[in-house]
Design a protein around this motif. Structure first.
Motif, short mmCIF file in Angstrom:
data_model
loop_
_atom_site.label_atom_id
_atom_site.label_comp_id
_atom_site.label_asym_id
_atom_site.label_seq_id
_atom_site.Cartn_x
_atom_site.Cartn_y
_atom_site.Cartn_z
N THR A 18 0.84 -1.20 0.00
CA THR A 18 0.00 0.00 0.00
C THR A 18 0.87 1.25 0.00
O THR A 18 2.05 1.21 0.35
CB THR A 18 -0.91 0.03 1.24
OG1 THR A 18 -0.10 0.15 2.41
CG2 THR A 18 -1.79 -1.21 1.31
N ARG A 19 0.30 2.36 -0.39
CA ARG A 19 1.03 3.63 -0.35
C ARG A 19 1.45 3.95 1.08
O ARG A 19 2.52 4.49 1.31
CB ARG A 19 0.16 4.76 -0.88
CG ARG A 19 -0.05 4.71 -2.36
CD ARG A 19 -0.85 5.89 -2.83
NE ARG A 19 -1.11 5.78 -4.24
CZ ARG A 19 -1.56 6.75 -4.98
NH1 ARG A 19 -1.83 7.92 -4.43
NH2 ARG A 19 -1.76 6.58 -6.26
N ARG A 20 0.60 3.62 2.01
CA ARG A 20 0.90 3.88 3.41
C ARG A 20 2.11 3.07 3.87
O ARG A 20 2.98 3.58 4.58
CB ARG A 20 -0.34 3.54 4.25
CG ARG A 20 -0.24 3.95 5.67
CD ARG A 20 -1.55 3.74 6.37
NE ARG A 20 -1.43 4.07 7.76
CZ ARG A 20 -2.36 3.87 8.65
NH1 ARG A 20 -3.50 3.32 8.30
NH2 ARG A 20 -2.18 4.20 9.91
#
Length: 89
Positions: free
Chosen positions: A8-10
């Motif tokens: 994920t981007r996170r």
């Protein structure tokens, strides 16, 4: 690999932040599981102090601004230009 397996981007943002805080690099993950493992590995390390990071930034700049690269070809090692360039003796 499905799109759900990608990190994920996170996770990626957290990895970059942790690596910066700890003065380390990480292998770019291709799956969520790999990203989680890299995060766990980085969390085990001690974060660098602000002073340590400042010193490393300063020293890194000094090293790149000097001619310390042993593989660099110096002007006194060659003669000529372009296709007519030759190694000096």
């Amino acid at each position: 690999m499905s799109t759900n397996d990608k990190p994920t981007r996170r996770q990626l943002a957290y990895l970059r932040s942790l690596a910066s805080q700890r003065g380390q690099t990480f292998q770019y993950p291709t799956t969520k599981t790999q990203a989680s493992r890299e995060i766990e590995r980085l969390l085990k390390g001690e974060p660098d102090s602000r002073l340590e990071r400042a010193i490393e930034r300063e020293q890194g700049y000094e090293i790149t601004s000097q001619d310390l690269d042993a593989t660099r070809v110096r002007e006194d090692e060659t003669s000529g230009w372009g296709s007519s360039a030759r190694w000096g003796s």
